[in-house]
Enzyme design. Sequence first.
Site, PDB file in Angstrom:
ATOM      1  CD1 TRP A   1     -31.560  28.395 -47.521  1.00  0.00           C
ATOM      2  CD2 TRP A   1     -30.225  28.066 -45.771  1.00  0.00           C
ATOM      3  NE1 TRP A   1     -31.276  27.174 -47.684  1.00  0.00           N
ATOM      4  CE2 TRP A   1     -30.335  26.858 -46.674  1.00  0.00           C
ATOM      5  CE3 TRP A   1     -29.206  27.817 -44.825  1.00  0.00           C
ATOM      6  CZ2 TRP A   1     -29.641  25.553 -46.509  1.00  0.00           C
ATOM      7  CZ3 TRP A   1     -28.887  26.632 -44.382  1.00  0.00           C
ATOM      8  CH2 TRP A   1     -28.914  25.494 -45.455  1.00  0.00           C
TER       9      TRP A   1
ATOM     10  CG  ASP B   1     -27.069  33.554 -47.778  1.00  0.00           C
ATOM     11  OD1 ASP B   1     -26.424  33.445 -48.686  1.00  0.00           O
ATOM     12  OD2 ASP B   1     -27.414  32.781 -46.758  1.00  0.00           O
TER      13      ASP B   1
ATOM     14  CE  LYS C   1     -27.027  27.160 -52.412  1.00  0.00           C
ATOM     15  NZ  LYS C   1     -27.309  25.716 -52.123  1.00  0.00           N
TER      16      LYS C   1
HETATM   17  C1  LIG Z   1     -29.048  30.557 -49.172  1.00  0.00           C
HETATM   18  C2  LIG Z   1     -28.468  29.676 -48.470  1.00  0.00           C
HETATM   19  N1  LIG Z   1     -27.678  30.187 -47.394  1.00  0.00           N
HETATM   20  C3  LIG Z   1     -26.876  29.391 -46.794  1.00  0.00           C
HETATM   21  C4  LIG Z   1     -26.887  28.299 -46.830  1.00  0.00           C
HETATM   22  C5  LIG Z   1     -25.873  27.069 -45.998  1.00  0.00           C
HETATM   23  O1  LIG Z   1     -24.691  26.635 -46.908  1.00  0.00           O
HETATM   24  P1  LIG Z   1     -23.772  25.857 -46.549  1.00  0.00           P
HETATM   25  O2  LIG Z   1     -24.491  24.345 -46.540  1.00  0.00           O
HETATM   26  O3  LIG Z   1     -22.719  25.632 -47.502  1.00  0.00           O
HETATM   27  O4  LIG Z   1     -23.333  26.250 -45.064  1.00  0.00           O
HETATM   28  C6  LIG Z   1     -27.483  27.365 -47.993  1.00  0.00           C
HETATM   29  C7  LIG Z   1     -27.275  26.371 -48.510  1.00  0.00           C
HETATM   30  O5  LIG Z   1     -28.036  25.687 -49.372  1.00  0.00           O
HETATM   31  C8  LIG Z   1     -28.315  28.363 -48.882  1.00  0.00           C
HETATM   32  O6  LIG Z   1     -28.997  28.020 -49.931  1.00  0.00           O
END
Ligand SMILES: Cc1ncc(COP(=O)(O)O)c(C=O)c1O
Length: 402
Positions: free
Chosen positions: A120, A201, A225
Amino acid sequence: MTTISTALRDKTTNLGAGPSTLPTEVLLEAAQGIVDYKGTGMGITELSHRSSTFKQLLTQAEDDLRALLDVPDEYAVLFMQGGGTEQFSATLLNMLAVHAARNPGAREAPPVDYVVSGAWSAKALKEAKRLTPRVNVACDIRSAICDPDAHIPEPASWSLSEAPAMLYYCDNETIDGFEFPHDFVARLPASYRAQVPIVADCSSNVLSRPIDVRAHAALFFGAQKNIGPSGVTVVIVRRELVVDPDAVRTPYPPVIPTTLVYKNAMDNGSLYNTPPMFPLYVSALVFAKLRKDGGVAGAQKRALEKSSAVYNALAAHPKRFRPTVAHPAFRSKMNITFRILDEHTGEPSEEAETQFIKLCGEHRIEQVAGHRSVGGLRTSLYNASTLEQAHTLAALLTQFAG
Ligand SMILES: Cc1ncc(COP(=O)(O)O)c(C=O)c1O
């Protein structure tokens, strides 16, 4: 008339990484609220988002979240959309605007620092490279994570830029099963911390342990989550860092799309445009429930108990299981990633993993396959999963190891 049955749900252990399990009592209440919210005769998604009823819900959600995360008044809580992915762009663009506002004479874009610890943060880095020219990888620990002989470098030794617009990191890497130990990033040099906006994040570990909001310029997390259905993305940002990008007179950042501008969300109480009302409603119910259930401290205690049950089961059979994060202090309490090894070769065996996934299915333990990009197994123990479910999984691992 449809009746809602939870019989099968009650027998199912949903270990999905997100969207993921939510508390049954919340979903049942939400099922009522989507039909008739609090005796209004109208469902929550049928009300005006500008009605006093919905505004009350939003205010309560914010109050509860502030209490849960100990968010000081100097920080705004913004309920936005677009997911974590949109925040990869929004955090960067808004922090570039802050830098530009503070450096009115600057002619070129400042550097930005990224910590890469898994899939991520790597995606956030990729987006940053699309949007701004001077992206510095302060450290990339992806290979060290899987290597027991490698050392995870202390923040003081990262290659940090001179006066960057921000430092970005991901507190819990959902795909890789990596989580920074509490306050690890706060071990950055004091002079750097004092000057540089730090952005995190926290999508997949928010509300599972305390976080020092004051140590950050901004935090963000998608709901899907530990909070609610996908659709809401929360941003917590220091108010003094919320600027009007259109008033900035430097050649950077590029013009920021209206819905990504934190100032628009803040000035309009997260109601600049129509918000995702149902996900917000469920999130509000989850916040209220967590406050009753011992808050974040309670969730942290439960997360430790649940993850220990599973990690201990893995550790008891080192010839059969290998956690993908080699360093115990960096193993996620939310997403436990591991490989199943061939008994004879000691190498990861996709065949054994398929067998285990099948066995899980027979016991109604669902969504345990690793992310498609890395394979292996991933069992996510978010707040709505129970200790009993963690013990069931641990027992199945022990049985499988023989
Ligand atoms: C740590 C983390 N950051 C960002 C995201 C991206 O999220 P989204 O799919 O809602 O854009 C996720 C998705 O699972 C994630 O686990």
